[in-house]
Design a protein around this motif. Structure first.
Motif, PDB file in Angstrom:
ATOM      1  N   LEU A  81      22.940  35.241  -9.165  1.00 29.13           N
ATOM      2  CA  LEU A  81      22.150  36.438  -8.885  1.00 29.13           C
ATOM      3  C   LEU A  81      21.282  36.221  -7.648  1.00 29.13           C
ATOM      4  N   ASP A  82      20.625  35.072  -7.570  1.00 26.90           N
ATOM      5  CA  ASP A  82      19.783  34.796  -6.404  1.00 26.90           C
ATOM      6  C   ASP A  82      20.600  34.754  -5.115  1.00 26.90           C
ATOM      7  N   ARG A  83      21.835  34.293  -5.222  1.00 22.75           N
ATOM      8  CA  ARG A  83      22.701  34.226  -4.043  1.00 22.75           C
ATOM      9  C   ARG A  83      23.122  35.613  -3.578  1.00 22.75           C
ATOM     10  N   GLU A  84      23.337  36.536  -4.497  1.00 21.47           N
ATOM     11  CA  GLU A  84      23.846  37.859  -4.157  1.00 21.47           C
ATOM     12  C   GLU A  84      22.751  38.870  -3.830  1.00 21.47           C
ATOM     13  N   LEU A  85      21.516  38.592  -4.245  1.00 23.50           N
ATOM     14  CA  LEU A  85      20.448  39.588  -4.121  1.00 23.50           C
ATOM     15  C   LEU A  85      20.037  39.953  -2.693  1.00 23.50           C
ATOM     16  N   PRO A  86      19.958  39.003  -1.751  1.00 20.93           N
ATOM     17  CA  PRO A  86      19.351  39.341  -0.455  1.00 20.93           C
ATOM     18  C   PRO A  86      19.960  40.534   0.261  1.00 20.93           C
ATOM     19  N   ASP A  87      21.266  40.782   0.090  1.00 23.51           N
ATOM     20  CA  ASP A  87      21.883  41.925   0.775  1.00 23.51           C
ATOM     21  C   ASP A  87      22.385  42.979  -0.205  1.00 23.51           C
ATOM     22  N   ALA A  88      21.858  42.954  -1.444  1.00 20.93           N
ATOM     23  CA  ALA A  88      22.284  43.930  -2.454  1.00 20.93           C
ATOM     24  C   ALA A  88      21.505  45.234  -2.308  1.00 20.93           C
ATOM     25  N   ASP A  89      22.212  46.348  -2.442  1.00 16.98           N
ATOM     26  CA  ASP A  89      21.582  47.666  -2.457  1.00 16.98           C
ATOM     27  C   ASP A  89      21.268  48.121  -3.876  1.00 16.98           C
ATOM     28  N   VAL A  90      22.108  47.688  -4.824  1.00 15.01           N
ATOM     29  CA  VAL A  90      21.989  48.122  -6.212  1.00 15.01           C
ATOM     30  C   VAL A  90      22.216  46.915  -7.123  1.00 15.01           C
TER      31      VAL A  90
END
Length: 383
Positions: A81-90
């Motif tokens: 989750l921490d890896r995917e969050l920085p550029d997540a919109d949703v």
């Protein structure tokens, strides 16, 4: 194009199902208060399928990828989750397997604009931080409220009638009736109270009325007089006022600053000895160790629920081994019937958000820098 991160629980240990116990499920078009069930433009899944696990993907992949969006589905709520969050919109997750969107995580996700709960209960999102960040927080209100209410009634009967230990006698090859009935009582005539009488709490009251029990409730929003009269309800201004009168107490309140830690040593000590306590709301409404002490002393005759903190609960969590409990994993609102509704509702929310049209007011928790919709009714914040 948007990047959507979906955090779901793992597939069954034996693999994703190829068949199911039933061929169909009832179609629910409206809820008891008249609200319509989720109504997306279309769905890409079979109602009654396992949608809440990783391979189920909430039935979203075809819909999102056909429009050029990116869907990332994970079960790891920490490193991945921490890896995917920085550029997540949703971010989409479930109360059963919550992606804890803390203030720190929200601060590290500058593009994050929408957090969706596939189900009900958005306390795994720091609502104050979401307000400050200008995010929208939404959930599929009412999608699994009746599912949870059914689970509550099942747990009440299971504790009062000593069902689980009696079933274990059969599994173990025994037949000692005295062992089974030494802790078995009738629910009839008992006083049952709910802490909060929103959609779930009221549904519990309605389902218990035919058992010829005395019904009590407390809520910061008093029910209409017609409902009190219909169900012969006794209203109490607070949980502290209500619980001394009850043989069974069920917690159906959201977690917020006013309810966190409510059931500690003091409140538990004010209850009748031998009270049963049911908590399918949120674990942190109860003091973990106070619950253990109350069971060990006999102040509580039983505790059942399916909410833990953190989730999943560690193997050494004391609620796994405390006496006279009926705990389950967080499953009350994730029946296959409920999954059909909360998956459809998640898609409905996304259809609105991606097209720039308003999300249903019933689904909103935070919007426009404030509590909104269902959130304004159920939650409080510190800002």
């Amino acid at each position: 194009m948007a990047k959507l991160v979906c955090v779901l629980y793992d597939d069954p240990a034996a693999g994703y199902p190829t068949s199911y116990a039933r061929d169909d499920i009832p179609a629910i078009e409206r809820y008891p208060d008249g609200q319509t069930a989720p109504s997306p433009k279309s769905i890409d899944f079979t109602p009654g399928a396992l949608l809440g696990s990783v391979s189920g993907e909430l039935g979203l992949r075809s819909f999102l990828e056909s429009q050029g969006h990116t869907l990332v589905v994970i079960s790891d709520k920490e490193a991945a989750l921490d890896r995917e969050l920085p550029d997540a919109d949703v971010v989409i997750s479930q109360p059963f397997w919550p992606a804890y969107l803390t203030a720190e995580r929200i601060a590290k996700a500058p593009k994050l604009k929408l957090a969706i709960t596939a189900g009900i209960g958005s306390d795994h999102v720091d609502l104050d931080a979401a307000i400050d960040a200008g995010m929208t927080v939404a959930e599929v209100t009412y999608s699994n409220s009746i599912s949870v209410a059914e689970h509550v009634v099942m747990m009440i009967l299971g504790l009062v009638r000593n069902y689980l230990p009696s079933h274990q006698v059969v599994v173990d090859g025994g037949w000692n009736i005295a062992d089974c009935v030494a802790r078995s009582y009738d629910l009839e005539g008992m006083h049952v109270g709910t802490v909060a009488a929103g959609r779930i709490g009221t549904a519990v009251l309605r389902r218990l009325a035919p058992f010829d029990v005395q019904l009590h409730y407390t809520d910061r929003h008093r029910l209409p007089e017609s409902v009190e009269r219909e169900l012969n309800l006794t209203f109490h201004p607070s949980a502290a006022d209500m619980v001394p009168h009850c043989d069974v107490v069920t917690i159906n309140a959201p977690l917020h600053p006013e309810t966190e830690g409510l059931f500690g040593d003091e409140l538990l000590g004010s209850m009748k000895r031998g009270t049963y306590l049911i908590n399918t709301a949120r674990a942190k409404i109860a003091d973990r160790d106070a619950i253990v002490r109350a069971l060990e002393s006999g102040q509580l005759a039983g505790y059942a629920g399916d909410v833990w903190y953190p989730q999943p609960a560690p193997a050494d969590h004391p609620w796994r081994t405390m006496p006279d409990h009926g705990m389950t994993p967080h499953i009350s609102g994730s029946s296959l019937s409920a999954q059909t509704r909360y998956a459809a509702g998640t898609r409905e929310i996304l259809e609105s958000w991606l097209s720039g049209t308003p999300i249903r007011d019933e689904y909103l928790i935070v919007d426009g820098g404030r509590l909104a919709g269902a959130g304004a009714h159920a939650y409080s914040t510190t800002v």
